[in-house]
Scaffold this motif. Sequence first.
Motif, PDB file in Angstrom:
ATOM      1  N   GLN A 137       0.835  -1.196   0.000  1.00  0.00           N
ATOM      2  CA  GLN A 137       0.000   0.000   0.000  1.00  0.00           C
ATOM      3  C   GLN A 137       0.867   1.242   0.000  1.00  0.00           C
ATOM      4  OE1 GLN A 137      -2.175  -1.175   3.466  1.00  0.00           O
ATOM      5  NE2 GLN A 137      -0.914   0.034   4.838  1.00  0.00           N
ATOM      6  N   LEU A 138       0.192   2.387  -0.069  1.00  0.00           N
ATOM      7  CA  LEU A 138       0.861   3.684   0.016  1.00  0.00           C
ATOM      8  C   LEU A 138       0.591   4.266   1.389  1.00  0.00           C
ATOM      9  CD1 LEU A 138      -0.135   5.139  -3.465  1.00  0.00           C
ATOM     10  CD2 LEU A 138       1.939   3.924  -2.862  1.00  0.00           C
ATOM     11  N   GLN A 139       1.566   5.006   1.909  1.00  0.00           N
ATOM     12  CA  GLN A 139       1.365   5.638   3.212  1.00  0.00           C
ATOM     13  C   GLN A 139       0.200   6.611   3.114  1.00  0.00           C
ATOM     14  OE1 GLN A 139       4.649   7.958   4.622  1.00  0.00           O
ATOM     15  NE2 GLN A 139       3.605   8.546   6.488  1.00  0.00           N
ATOM     16  N   THR A 140      -0.720   6.515   4.027  1.00  0.00           N
ATOM     17  CA  THR A 140      -1.910   7.365   4.013  1.00  0.00           C
ATOM     18  C   THR A 140      -1.515   8.836   4.008  1.00  0.00           C
ATOM     19  OG1 THR A 140      -3.075   5.684   5.268  1.00  0.00           O
ATOM     20  CG2 THR A 140      -4.070   7.863   5.202  1.00  0.00           C
ATOM     21  N   GLY A 141      -2.092   9.588   3.075  1.00  0.00           N
ATOM     22  CA  GLY A 141      -1.868  11.015   3.005  1.00  0.00           C
ATOM     23  C   GLY A 141      -0.575  11.444   2.330  1.00  0.00           C
ATOM     24  N   SER A 142       0.208  10.509   1.804  1.00  0.00           N
ATOM     25  CA  SER A 142       1.481  10.897   1.192  1.00  0.00           C
ATOM     26  C   SER A 142       1.420  10.959  -0.325  1.00  0.00           C
ATOM     27  CB  SER A 142       2.588   9.909   1.595  1.00  0.00           C
ATOM     28  OG  SER A 142       2.424   8.671   0.933  1.00  0.00           O
ATOM     29  N   TYR A 143       0.251  10.740  -0.915  1.00  0.00           N
ATOM     30  CA  TYR A 143       0.141  10.681  -2.364  1.00  0.00           C
ATOM     31  C   TYR A 143      -0.914  11.646  -2.871  1.00  0.00           C
ATOM     32  CZ  TYR A 143      -3.553   7.541  -0.857  1.00  0.00           C
ATOM     33  OH  TYR A 143      -4.627   7.003  -0.217  1.00  0.00           O
ATOM     34  N   SER A 144      -0.906  11.876  -4.188  1.00  0.00           N
ATOM     35  CA  SER A 144      -1.838  12.812  -4.800  1.00  0.00           C
ATOM     36  C   SER A 144      -3.180  12.137  -5.082  1.00  0.00           C
ATOM     37  CB  SER A 144      -1.269  13.333  -6.116  1.00  0.00           C
ATOM     38  OG  SER A 144      -0.099  14.065  -5.870  1.00  0.00           O
ATOM     39  N   THR A 145      -4.213  12.938  -5.215  1.00  0.00           N
ATOM     40  CA  THR A 145      -5.542  12.442  -5.547  1.00  0.00           C
ATOM     41  C   THR A 145      -5.496  11.719  -6.893  1.00  0.00           C
ATOM     42  OG1 THR A 145      -6.475  14.333  -4.397  1.00  0.00           O
ATOM     43  CG2 THR A 145      -7.937  13.140  -5.878  1.00  0.00           C
ATOM     44  N   GLY A 146      -6.162  10.605  -6.950  1.00  0.00           N
ATOM     45  CA  GLY A 146      -6.199   9.827  -8.180  1.00  0.00           C
ATOM     46  C   GLY A 146      -5.138   8.744  -8.251  1.00  0.00           C
ATOM     47  N   TYR A 147      -4.217   8.749  -7.307  1.00  0.00           N
ATOM     48  CA  TYR A 147      -3.191   7.718  -7.261  1.00  0.00           C
ATOM     49  C   TYR A 147      -3.503   6.783  -6.108  1.00  0.00           C
ATOM     50  CZ  TYR A 147      -0.416  10.270 -10.610  1.00  0.00           C
ATOM     51  OH  TYR A 147       0.009  10.873 -11.758  1.00  0.00           O
ATOM     52  N   ASN A 148      -3.302   5.493  -6.326  1.00  0.00           N
ATOM     53  CA  ASN A 148      -3.539   4.517  -5.265  1.00  0.00           C
ATOM     54  C   ASN A 148      -2.543   3.380  -5.405  1.00  0.00           C
ATOM     55  OD1 ASN A 148      -4.544   2.738  -7.265  1.00  0.00           O
ATOM     56  ND2 ASN A 148      -6.597   3.582  -7.025  1.00  0.00           N
ATOM     57  N   ALA A 149      -2.620   2.439  -4.497  1.00  0.00           N
ATOM     58  CA  ALA A 149      -1.649   1.338  -4.487  1.00  0.00           C
ATOM     59  C   ALA A 149      -1.719   0.516  -5.770  1.00  0.00           C
ATOM     60  CB  ALA A 149      -1.888   0.445  -3.274  1.00  0.00           C
ATOM     61  N   ASP A 150      -2.919   0.370  -6.349  1.00  0.00           N
ATOM     62  CA  ASP A 150      -3.036  -0.419  -7.576  1.00  0.00           C
ATOM     63  C   ASP A 150      -2.299   0.229  -8.746  1.00  0.00           C
ATOM     64  OD1 ASP A 150      -4.582  -2.313  -6.285  1.00  0.00           O
ATOM     65  OD2 ASP A 150      -6.473  -1.324  -6.802  1.00  0.00           O
ATOM     66  N   THR A 151      -2.371   1.539  -8.863  1.00  0.00           N
ATOM     67  CA  THR A 151      -1.706   2.199  -9.983  1.00  0.00           C
ATOM     68  C   THR A 151      -0.224   2.410  -9.745  1.00  0.00           C
ATOM     69  OG1 THR A 151      -2.280   4.387  -9.126  1.00  0.00           O
ATOM     70  CG2 THR A 151      -3.775   3.433 -10.737  1.00  0.00           C
ATOM     71  N   CYS A 152       0.193   2.538  -8.493  1.00  0.00           N
ATOM     72  CA  CYS A 152       1.598   2.824  -8.192  1.00  0.00           C
ATOM     73  C   CYS A 152       2.452   1.577  -8.007  1.00  0.00           C
ATOM     74  CB  CYS A 152       1.702   3.715  -6.956  1.00  0.00           C
ATOM     75  SG  CYS A 152       1.031   5.350  -7.206  1.00  0.00           S
ATOM     76  N   TRP A 153       1.893   0.522  -7.451  1.00  0.00           N
ATOM     77  CA  TRP A 153       2.649  -0.713  -7.268  1.00  0.00           C
ATOM     78  C   TRP A 153       2.661  -1.431  -8.586  1.00  0.00           C
ATOM     79  CZ3 TRP A 153       5.682  -2.928  -3.591  1.00  0.00           C
ATOM     80  CH2 TRP A 153       5.733  -2.306  -2.348  1.00  0.00           C
TER      81      TRP A 153
END
Length: 153
Positions: A137-153
């Motif tokens: 997962q991504l650290q909560t609050g450390s990423y931009s809107t529209g980005y999530n673990a599925d798109t980044c990992w």
Amino acid sequence: MTRKFEGFTLIELMIAVAVIGILAAIAYPSYTSYVMKARRSDAKAGLLSLQLAQEKYRANCLQYATGLHATTYSCGGGSFNLVHSNSSPDGHYALSIVSASATAYTLRATRQVGGAQANDKCGNFEIVFANGQVSKQLQTGSYSTGYNADTCW
């Protein structure tokens, strides 16, 4: 006798410069986005290496390591440190153990402040092991809107 001049006029030269400028304005952001995406593999490699080290540590100790140390391995006496670098292989991310117990742990790859990935929209990466299952997962609050673990990992 007629004299023939060959070459470019100023108008032709300005058109060529304008076309090159437009192409550069389109290509550069795409290129930087691609490079940031490629550098995310540095975070993934660092976290997976740390995850493997945690599993090796757990095989020898009664719990998962709670800290990283450059040279000293400790398993007991209130100190549970494994020997691992606190930096990802290419140095774009800082690795840390956020929490650990006998049955669970959370590992984090944090973007280096002022580094090449400081403005990456995916933010900081985490691996959470709990109840026998691993989640990326991504650290909560450390990423931009529209980005999530599925798109980044």
